[in-house]
Scaffold this motif. Structure first.
Motif, short mmCIF file in Angstrom:
data_model
loop_
_atom_site.label_atom_id
_atom_site.label_comp_id
_atom_site.label_asym_id
_atom_site.label_seq_id
_atom_site.Cartn_x
_atom_site.Cartn_y
_atom_site.Cartn_z
N ILE A 1 6.35 2.51 -1.38
CA ILE A 1 6.46 3.97 -1.45
C ILE A 1 5.39 4.65 -0.59
O ILE A 1 5.70 5.55 0.18
CB ILE A 1 6.36 4.46 -2.91
CG1 ILE A 1 7.57 3.98 -3.70
CG2 ILE A 1 6.24 5.98 -2.97
CD1 ILE A 1 7.48 4.17 -5.19
N ALA A 2 4.14 4.23 -0.72
CA ALA A 2 3.05 4.95 -0.04
C ALA A 2 1.99 4.03 0.55
O ALA A 2 0.82 4.42 0.66
CB ALA A 2 2.42 5.94 -1.02
N GLY A 3 2.35 2.81 0.91
CA GLY A 3 1.40 1.91 1.55
C GLY A 3 0.21 1.56 0.66
O GLY A 3 0.34 1.49 -0.56
N LEU A 4 -0.93 1.36 1.28
CA LEU A 4 -2.14 0.96 0.55
C LEU A 4 -2.53 1.98 -0.52
O LEU A 4 -2.92 1.61 -1.63
CB LEU A 4 -3.29 0.73 1.53
CG LEU A 4 -4.55 0.09 0.96
CD1 LEU A 4 -4.22 -1.24 0.29
CD2 LEU A 4 -5.57 -0.12 2.07
N ALA A 5 -2.40 3.25 -0.21
CA ALA A 5 -2.72 4.29 -1.20
C ALA A 5 -1.77 4.20 -2.39
O ALA A 5 -2.16 4.44 -3.53
CB ALA A 5 -2.64 5.67 -0.56
N GLY A 6 -0.51 3.84 -2.15
CA GLY A 6 0.45 3.65 -3.23
C GLY A 6 0.09 2.47 -4.12
O GLY A 6 0.26 2.52 -5.34
N VAL A 7 -0.43 1.41 -3.51
CA VAL A 7 -0.89 0.25 -4.28
C VAL A 7 -2.02 0.68 -5.21
O VAL A 7 -2.02 0.35 -6.40
CB VAL A 7 -1.36 -0.89 -3.35
CG1 VAL A 7 -2.05 -2.00 -4.14
CG2 VAL A 7 -0.20 -1.45 -2.55
N VAL A 8 -2.99 1.41 -4.67
CA VAL A 8 -4.12 1.87 -5.48
C VAL A 8 -3.63 2.78 -6.61
O VAL A 8 -4.04 2.63 -7.76
CB VAL A 8 -5.17 2.59 -4.60
CG1 VAL A 8 -6.25 3.24 -5.46
CG2 VAL A 8 -5.80 1.60 -3.62
N ALA A 9 -2.73 3.70 -6.31
CA ALA A 9 -2.23 4.64 -7.33
C ALA A 9 -1.48 3.91 -8.44
O ALA A 9 -1.71 4.17 -9.62
CB ALA A 9 -1.33 5.69 -6.68
N THR A 10 -0.58 2.99 -8.08
CA THR A 10 0.22 2.31 -9.10
C THR A 10 -0.62 1.31 -9.90
O THR A 10 -0.48 1.25 -11.12
CB THR A 10 1.45 1.61 -8.49
OG1 THR A 10 1.03 0.71 -7.47
CG2 THR A 10 2.45 2.62 -7.95
N LEU A 11 -1.47 0.57 -9.22
CA LEU A 11 -2.29 -0.40 -9.95
C LEU A 11 -3.33 0.27 -10.85
O LEU A 11 -3.53 -0.15 -11.99
CB LEU A 11 -2.98 -1.37 -9.00
CG LEU A 11 -2.11 -2.51 -8.48
CD1 LEU A 11 -2.89 -3.38 -7.50
CD2 LEU A 11 -1.56 -3.36 -9.61
#
Length: 186
Positions: free
Chosen positions: A82-92
């Motif tokens: 969905i949003a690249g690395l920032a999406g990983v940080v947000a979801t995790l």
């Protein structure tokens, strides 16, 4: 390169906040692990927001489940798509922070009250709830292939094999891949 690093929606603060908040709320409902909340994650990112297609969501879950590592990896893959690395940080962060905080507090309380009737009843009530959440997850993950009899036959076969043998689940994933490659899943 930018699409790879930033995903489909880039560094959109509204997208990231929505991912963090929704995955944080789901983390408090993740009885039985994060995978039990996959149906609502799918509803949110596919049905409500349209950030991923059904096939992209299912592929994200399948890829993460096939990879070695914690069961939670699929949350990172969904965020990445969905949003690249920032999406990983947000979801995790959303998936880990609330549930970890609650689990630490509850485990400390549970250790002190372990012999109480209420704690024993609570523990006994979690098993059917977890089973229901896992069945809902299975239903959502079979959505892309529900019209294929070959693929649907793999579901009870896989469940039976997992219950009756000590076969590694990776072999069952391989069987599913072979059936799909031969056209039996489509």
């Amino acid at each position: 390169m930018n699409a790879l690093l930033y995903g489909t929606h880039g560094l959109d603060g509204g997208v990231l906040l929505a991912l963090f908040m929704h995955f944080g709320m789901l983390s408090l409902l993740a009885i039985g692990g994060a995978i039990t909340t996959a149906p609502d994650m799918q509803r949110f990112v596919v049905g409500e927001r349209g950030w991923l297609t059904d096939a992209q969501f299912t592929s994200s879950v399948a890829l993460a489940q096939a990879a070695p590592g914690p069961n939670l990896l699929f949350v990172a893959v969904v965020g990445w798509n969905i949003a690249g690395l920032a999406g990983v940080v947000a979801t995790l962060t959303g998936s880990l922070l609330p549930s970890t905080t609650l689990a630490l507090a509850a485990s400390r309380y549970g250790d002190r009250k372990r012999e109480s009737r209420a704690m024993q009843a609570f523990g006994a009530g979690m098993a059917p709830l977890t089973l229901g959440l896992l069945l809902a997850t299975g239903w959502v993950l079979t959505a892309p292939v529900r019209d294929s009899p070959g693929a649907l036959l793999l579901v009870p076969f896989t469940v039976l094999m997992l219950l009756k043998t000590r076969l590694s689940p990776i072999w069952l994933v391989a069987v599913g891949a072979v059936v799909g490659a031969l056209g039996g899943a489509g």
